[in-house]
Design a protein around this motif. Structure first.
Motif, PDB file in Angstrom:
ATOM      1  N   MET A  37      26.420  -5.951 -17.784  1.00 20.64           N
ATOM      2  CA  MET A  37      25.366  -6.780 -17.070  1.00 20.64           C
ATOM      3  C   MET A  37      25.362  -8.197 -18.084  1.00 20.64           C
ATOM      4  O   MET A  37      23.844  -8.619 -18.127  1.00 20.64           O
ATOM      5  CB  MET A  37      24.063  -6.803 -16.296  1.00 20.64           C
ATOM      6  N   HIS A  55      17.292 -13.591 -16.585  1.00 23.50           N
ATOM      7  CA  HIS A  55      17.332 -12.058 -16.308  1.00 23.50           C
ATOM      8  C   HIS A  55      16.815 -11.605 -15.342  1.00 23.50           C
ATOM      9  O   HIS A  55      17.054 -10.274 -14.720  1.00 23.50           O
ATOM     10  CB  HIS A  55      16.467 -11.442 -17.714  1.00 23.50           C
ATOM     11  N   LEU A 105      10.827  -0.899 -11.049  1.00 23.04           N
ATOM     12  CA  LEU A 105      10.643  -0.210 -10.750  1.00 23.04           C
ATOM     13  C   LEU A 105       9.493   0.123  -9.588  1.00 23.04           C
ATOM     14  O   LEU A 105       9.406   0.929  -8.594  1.00 23.04           O
ATOM     15  CB  LEU A 105      10.279   1.633 -11.717  1.00 23.04           C
ATOM     16  N   VAL A 136       9.584   4.213 -16.999  1.00 25.50           N
ATOM     17  CA  VAL A 136      11.017   5.206 -16.250  1.00 25.50           C
ATOM     18  C   VAL A 136      11.051   6.596 -16.020  1.00 25.50           C
ATOM     19  O   VAL A 136      11.438   6.893 -15.693  1.00 25.50           O
ATOM     20  CB  VAL A 136      11.966   4.536 -17.503  1.00 25.50           C
ATOM     21  N   PHE A 153      20.282   4.151 -17.086  1.00 27.02           N
ATOM     22  CA  PHE A 153      19.579   3.227 -17.533  1.00 27.02           C
ATOM     23  C   PHE A 153      19.932   3.332 -18.747  1.00 27.02           C
ATOM     24  O   PHE A 153      19.154   4.280 -19.060  1.00 27.02           O
ATOM     25  CB  PHE A 153      18.809   2.032 -17.175  1.00 27.02           C
ATOM     26  N   LEU A 155      19.138   1.809 -21.738  1.00 29.40           N
ATOM     27  CA  LEU A 155      18.226   1.151 -22.959  1.00 29.40           C
ATOM     28  C   LEU A 155      17.862   1.243 -24.204  1.00 29.40           C
ATOM     29  O   LEU A 155      17.552   2.336 -24.062  1.00 29.40           O
ATOM     30  CB  LEU A 155      17.259   1.915 -21.998  1.00 29.40           C
ATOM     31  N   TRP A 233      26.632 -12.220 -13.877  1.00 29.22           N
ATOM     32  CA  TRP A 233      25.805 -11.320 -13.774  1.00 29.22           C
ATOM     33  C   TRP A 233      24.583 -11.640 -12.081  1.00 29.22           C
ATOM     34  O   TRP A 233      25.249 -11.338 -10.963  1.00 29.22           O
ATOM     35  CB  TRP A 233      25.021 -10.611 -14.531  1.00 29.22           C
TER      36      TRP A 233
HETATM   37  C1  LIG Z   1      15.666  -4.179 -20.270  1.00 26.16           C
HETATM   38  C2  LIG Z   1      15.744  -4.214 -18.591  1.00 26.16           C
HETATM   39  C3  LIG Z   1      16.781  -5.579 -18.341  1.00 26.16           C
HETATM   40  C4  LIG Z   1      17.017  -6.040 -16.775  1.00 26.16           C
HETATM   41  N1  LIG Z   1      17.782  -7.107 -16.852  1.00 26.16           N
HETATM   42  C5  LIG Z   1      18.382  -7.249 -16.009  1.00 26.16           C
HETATM   43  C6  LIG Z   1      19.269  -6.754 -15.115  1.00 26.16           C
HETATM   44  C7  LIG Z   1      20.239  -8.204 -17.061  1.00 26.16           C
HETATM   45  C8  LIG Z   1      19.948  -6.866 -17.476  1.00 26.16           C
HETATM   46  C9  LIG Z   1      19.431  -7.954 -18.254  1.00 26.16           C
HETATM   47  C10 LIG Z   1      18.024  -8.060 -17.744  1.00 26.16           C
HETATM   48  N2  LIG Z   1      16.304  -4.627 -16.371  1.00 26.16           N
HETATM   49  N3  LIG Z   1      17.255  -4.707 -14.968  1.00 26.16           N
HETATM   50  C11 LIG Z   1      16.609  -3.596 -14.495  1.00 26.16           C
HETATM   51  C12 LIG Z   1      15.511  -2.619 -15.519  1.00 26.16           C
HETATM   52  C13 LIG Z   1      15.869  -1.322 -15.585  1.00 26.16           C
HETATM   53  C14 LIG Z   1      15.974  -0.732 -16.802  1.00 26.16           C
HETATM   54  C15 LIG Z   1      14.869   0.742 -16.795  1.00 26.16           C
HETATM   55  C16 LIG Z   1      14.750   1.453 -15.615  1.00 26.16           C
HETATM   56  F1  LIG Z   1      14.615   1.951 -15.416  1.00 26.16           F
HETATM   57  C17 LIG Z   1      14.710   0.713 -14.706  1.00 26.16           C
HETATM   58  C18 LIG Z   1      15.261  -0.830 -14.553  1.00 26.16           C
HETATM   59  C19 LIG Z   1      16.458  -3.952 -16.942  1.00 26.16           C
HETATM   60  N4  LIG Z   1      16.071  -3.513 -17.845  1.00 26.16           N
END
Ligand SMILES: Cc1cc(N2CCCCCC2)n2ncc(-c3ccc(F)cc3)c2n1
Length: 258
Positions: A37, A55, A105, A136, A153, A155, A233
């Motif tokens: 993304m 973001h 979440l 998470v 995800f 992560l 994205w």
């Molecule tokens: C670090 C990060 C960055 C993040 N971005 C938004 C999407 C673009 C990429 C970078 C920023 N997003 N978007 C959703 C999550 C997430 C992660 C784990 C989860 F269990 C639920 C949601 C997320 N986590």
């Protein structure tokens, strides 16, 4: 007059998009889609906004694409949310990023539960802040019985580290007599990876025009169809997802055969 024409054209386009979305269902749908993304910072920069605004907008796009993937009956969606290399970013940006999982979440977990989505995570947990991991793990626990879309995800994920850790685990199992090295093959090795419960991705999408894997699922993507788009994205929506799957459906996959 011009506004009426624009409104009419937009409506025509929306109807066309919906028709194309339904048409996808008449052909093989990729079981597992993985997405890098990219382009969130650039999206913000183009609007003279701080990078973190990109973001945050990207997080909203995660919800949008998750809903569409679930509607299409896609089995698994793996999203590259934070790589092991992302720790090099400015402290403020990393702190903001590490709050996004709990914001996402905190807002959408009830909806994910309602939509039978199962949340999973892959990555090196030890470096992830406790507050992030707590959110998470709560979502993983709350959705573990769901059997709809698997929302996975990535992560603090890095593929080379994943492969190296798996090799060390194999060596330990061979030394402890748990694994006979003669039994070691690609299928056995795949069960040591973080993705052991998932099929390999059928389609990889990378946004923002970058054409590289960035240490993402290097083993798992061996036979995956790649689709790259200049779209950033946060701007990735129904039309772009349709385009990616239409491209996938237009390709015949040989898995190395003729
Ligand atoms: C670090 C990060 C960055 C993040 N971005 C938004 C999407 C673009 C990429 C970078 C920023 N997003 N978007 C959703 C999550 C997430 C992660 C784990 C989860 F269990 C639920 C949601 C997320 N986590």
């Amino acid at each position: 007059m011009l506004n009426k024409l624009k409104q009419w054209k937009r409506q025509q386009n929306n109807e066309n998009v919906d028709e194309r979305f339904q048409e996808l269902l008449k052909h093989p749908i990729p079981g597992h889609i993985a997405i890098i993304m990219d382009g969130n910072g650039r999206w913000a920069q183009k609007r003279a906004l701080p990078r973190v605004a990109g973001h945050h907008e990207g997080m909203k796009c995660v919800r949008r694409i998750t809903k569409l993937a679930n509607e299409l009956g896609i089995e698994a969606l793996t999203l590259y949310a934070f790589s092991t290399e992302n720790w090099k970013r400015p402290k403020m940006e990393v702190e903001f990023l590490m709050k996004l999982p709990e914001e996402f979440l905190g807002t959408f977990l009830p909806e994910l539960i309602e939509e039978n989505v199962q949340v999973k995570m892959m990555g090196a947990k030890e470096a992830i802040p406790p507050h992030t991991l707590k959110a998470v793990n709560k979502a993983i626990e709350a959705t573990k019985e769901n059997d709809g879309l698997i929302l996975n995800f990535a992560l603090n994920y890095g593929s080379r580290a994943e492969i190296l850790d798996s090799i060390k685990h194999v060596l330990k199992d061979v030394q402890n007599g748990i694994l006979d090295e003669k039994q070691l093959n690609e299928e056995v090795f795949s069960n040591y990876l973080m993705t052991k419960e998932l099929k390999d991705p059928d389609l990889l999408i990378r946004t923002s025009g970058e054409i590289r894997l960035s240490n993402f699922m290097l083993w798992q993507l061996a036979y995956t169809e790649f689709w790259f788009t200049d779209c950033l994205w946060p701007d990735f929506g129904k039309e772009q997802l349709i385009e990616a799957i239409e491209a996938y459906q237009g390709r015949s996959r040989r898995f190395g055969g003729l």
